[in-house]
Design a protein around this motif. Structure first.
Motif, PDB file in Angstrom:
ATOM      1  N   LEU A 549       0.829  -1.214   0.000  1.00 41.53           N
ATOM      2  CA  LEU A 549       0.000   0.000   0.000  1.00 41.53           C
ATOM      3  C   LEU A 549       0.860   1.259   0.000  1.00 41.53           C
ATOM      4  N   ALA A 550       2.022   1.209   0.652  1.00 45.50           N
ATOM      5  CA  ALA A 550       2.877   2.388   0.778  1.00 45.50           C
ATOM      6  C   ALA A 550       4.120   2.312  -0.096  1.00 45.50           C
ATOM      7  N   ALA A 551       4.182   1.342  -1.009  1.00 41.53           N
ATOM      8  CA  ALA A 551       5.396   1.139  -1.807  1.00 41.53           C
ATOM      9  C   ALA A 551       5.649   2.320  -2.736  1.00 41.53           C
ATOM     10  N   ARG A 552       6.930   2.616  -2.938  1.00 41.03           N
ATOM     11  CA  ARG A 552       7.308   3.627  -3.908  1.00 41.03           C
ATOM     12  C   ARG A 552       7.245   3.043  -5.316  1.00 41.03           C
ATOM     13  N   VAL A 553       7.386   3.896  -6.303  1.00 43.41           N
ATOM     14  CA  VAL A 553       7.349   3.444  -7.693  1.00 43.41           C
ATOM     15  C   VAL A 553       8.518   2.486  -7.932  1.00 43.41           C
ATOM     16  N   GLY A 554       8.211   1.314  -8.506  1.00 47.85           N
ATOM     17  CA  GLY A 554       9.249   0.332  -8.793  1.00 47.85           C
ATOM     18  C   GLY A 554       9.618  -0.567  -7.635  1.00 47.85           C
ATOM     19  N   THR A 555       8.917  -0.462  -6.509  1.00 45.47           N
ATOM     20  CA  THR A 555       9.205  -1.274  -5.326  1.00 45.47           C
ATOM     21  C   THR A 555       8.037  -2.220  -5.086  1.00 45.47           C
TER      22      THR A 555
END
Length: 595
Positions: A549-555
């Motif tokens: 839910l809180a992942a950054r772009v590409g993670t």
């Protein structure tokens, strides 16, 4: 006060006397707060307080701390008579405390009450042989390059321990004993022990890891694979080989803008380095710059003059059932064109027309006739019109928009595309929305004919279907994708399914089957509305759901069977220029080209 110990790494002649002498540090400098071991620093922390209740892998916050940390767990079993006697004395002290408080009129101490109940429960399980007692020592040695970094690292480890209600204290004046305790010498020089039962001790074992497991001793070393990224938890490299799994398929699920196409383009580029042939179905022209850079082929469906004849026979395929398999695909295609499976009478008329139209073109089951020009979709409808069955005429009328009407430009001539090359990108951008599902199916069919061609099984092929929801929302299209995912492994091919519409994939049995047949599963940032469905389908923990839910772009998460790890996709500057779709990056690249 400082003391310096010189390592006996050399004998009188200055040569190493043993393996230990050869690998030991040149010197160890001992201070009250730390050690200086060679050119680094170390400090030992002793676990002195434990939580009242623990869950599975309760040491995971310490094991996944992103730094160099040596964790040692020393275990000594207690003989049953000694354990029973100690537990009986402990229960007696608790009971005495409760009675003394009751006689003096004090309220019961909740901590004593809880400890007494736990001791009684443990005594019962110990008497029935359901548990045993152990003396356990838990020690942590933190390493750093400088003193300041060591102090910061120790503070971080204390914070990580406190997050799970574990109390740690530095081994002041005893850091040398603590360092040797955490070495693989089976020696506990600190003797700071705590009694644990079997259940708590079993939950302490490091059964979970932030990284993918390494090959077991005796197994051959892993070869091949591509770089997926860096593990943000351990700073380790995430290196993955889809071709070494039980099947070569993968699925990438993420919300829009989470970086799924960016990640897939990096994987395509790195697979091309290893002579893998790649075919991509691209609905939004995101892969054209990559194809131009590596000399790939682009097929622009919907562009003027670009035709696909679905009645074409596979070139070079001389198997006796090739005509039958082409007829079966035409049944699937017609169902997709109509949006539903035709009634039985129309299906029977369609089957008669397929056989008749190939006979009119001089093509029979004899492979010697398969080189002749294939008939067109308009010829098929002519055979339907010539059929006396009313169902045939009705089916021909329903196919009129794709033969003579608005949607006919894709089918009204022989195929004009040549599909040779190490990278073939099927662009669907210029197709109207009503034809995108059909275009995806035709592209997949053309790709599958190459994958299934005799004599090509030695070549590894990767088939990438971006925005697979276009095909998943159609029943017959989803069946075709499912059959491809089941049969790709036998042709040394892998199917990569990428979609942002999780509901279309996980909401149907066929979609779930496609996911189940993917040995490599990648989850990037998810929408809150979809996280429950994703979490239930992939068995995610609460922490993994929060990560997505809180992942950054590409993670995101890489899941392969029982193994899973988080990763962050990384790219070189050149790779980034080929993979990015951010408007500001593209504008900067266009400006450089103008110069």
């Amino acid at each position: 006060m400082r003391s310096r110990t010189r390592s006996r790494a050399a004998d009188s002649a200055g040569q190493p006397s043993s393996l230990a002498g050869a690998v030991a540090p040149a010197s160890v400098e001992v201070t009250p707060r730390m050690l200086r071991v060679g050119d680094g620093y170390a400090a030992t922390l002793v676990v002195t307080g434990y939580p009242a209740e623990v869950g599975h892998a309760w040491l995971e916050p310490l094991l996944s701390w992103p730094g160099r940390l040596d964790l040692a767990l020393h275990i000594d079993p207690l003989p049953a008579p000694i354990a029973a006697a100690r537990l009986r004395n402990q229960r007696a002290r608790f009971e005495s405390s409760r009675r003394a408080g009751a006689e003096s009129g004090k309220l019961p101490d909740p901590y004593v009450e809880a400890a007494a109940d736990d001791a009684a429960d443990l005594a019962g399980r110990l008497a029935r042989g359901q548990a045993k007692l152990f003396r356990v020592g838990l020690y942590l040695t933190v390493h750093a390059r400088t003193e300041d970094e060591l102090l910061q690292a120790c503070a971080q480890v204390k914070a990580a321990a406190a997050s799970t209600l574990i109390e740690v204290q530095p081994a002041t004046w005893r850091h040398l004993a603590g360092w040797t305790t955490t070495l693989p010498l089976c020696t506990d020089s600190l003797q700071m022990r705590r009694t644990m039962d079997t259940q708590a001790l079993a939950a302490a074992f490091p059964l979970a890891s932030a990284d993918l497991p390494a090959p077991l001793p005796g197994d051959p070393p892993a070869e091949g694979g591509v770089l997926y990224g860096v593990n943000p938890d351990s700073q380790g490299i995430v290196w993955w080989d889809r071709w070494a799994q039980e099947n070569h398929n993968s699925v990438v699920l993420a919300r829009s803008g989470a970086g799924k196409s960016y990640f897939v383009k990096l994987e395509i580029l790195r697979n091309l380095y290893q002579q893998v042939q790649v075919a991509v179905i691209d609905p939004e022209d995101e892969y054209l710059r990559l194809a131009d850079a590596v000399g790939g082929t682009v097929v622009r469906l919907g562009a003027p003059g670009v035709k696909i004849n679905p009645l074409d026979l596979p070139a070079g395929d001389h198997r006796p059932d090739v005509l039958t398999r082409r007829g079966l695909f035409l049944h699937t295609l017609i169902a997709v064109l109509l949006g539903q499976q035709p009634p039985p009478a129309e299906r029977a008329a369609l089957d008669r027309a397929i056989l008749a139209v190939y006979r009119q073109a001089g093509i029979t089951a004899d492979p010697a006739t398969h080189h002749r020009p294939a008939p067109l979709l308009s010829d098929l409808t002519s055979c339907l019109d010539a059929d006396s069955d009313p169902a045939a005429g009705q089916l021909a009328a329903r196919l009129a928009p794709w033969v003579h009407g608005s949607f006919s430009q894709l089918f009204d001539g022989p195929s004009t595309t040549r599909l040779d090359g190490h990278l073939v990108v099927w662009s669907l951008r210029q197709l109207p929305d009503e034809l995108r599902t059909v275009g995806t199916l035709l592209a997949l069919d053309a790709i599958w004919r190459q994958v299934d061609a005799p004599g090509r099984s030695a070549t590894r092929r990767l088939v990438v279907v971006d925005e697979a929801w276009l095909l998943m929302r159609d029943g017959e299209g989803a069946k075709f994708l499912f059959r491809m995912s089941k049969a790709a492994r036998k042709r040394h091919a892998g199917l990569a399914v990428i979609t942002q519409d999780v509901a279309d994939v996980l909401g149907t049995d066929l979609g779930q089957a496609v996911v189940a047949n993917a040995a490599t599963q990648v989850l990037l940032k998810q929408a809150p509305q979809a996280i429950d469905a994703v979490g239930d389908a992939f068995g995610l923990t609460a922490g993994e759901r929060r990560l997505l839910l809180a992942a950054r772009v590409g993670t995101g998460l890489l899941i392969a069977g029982a193994n899973r790890t988080s990763f962050e996709a990384i790219a070189s500057d050149t790779e980034h220029q080929l993979a990015t779709t951010r408007p500001q990056d593209l504008a900067a690249l266009d400006g450089e080209e103008d110069l």
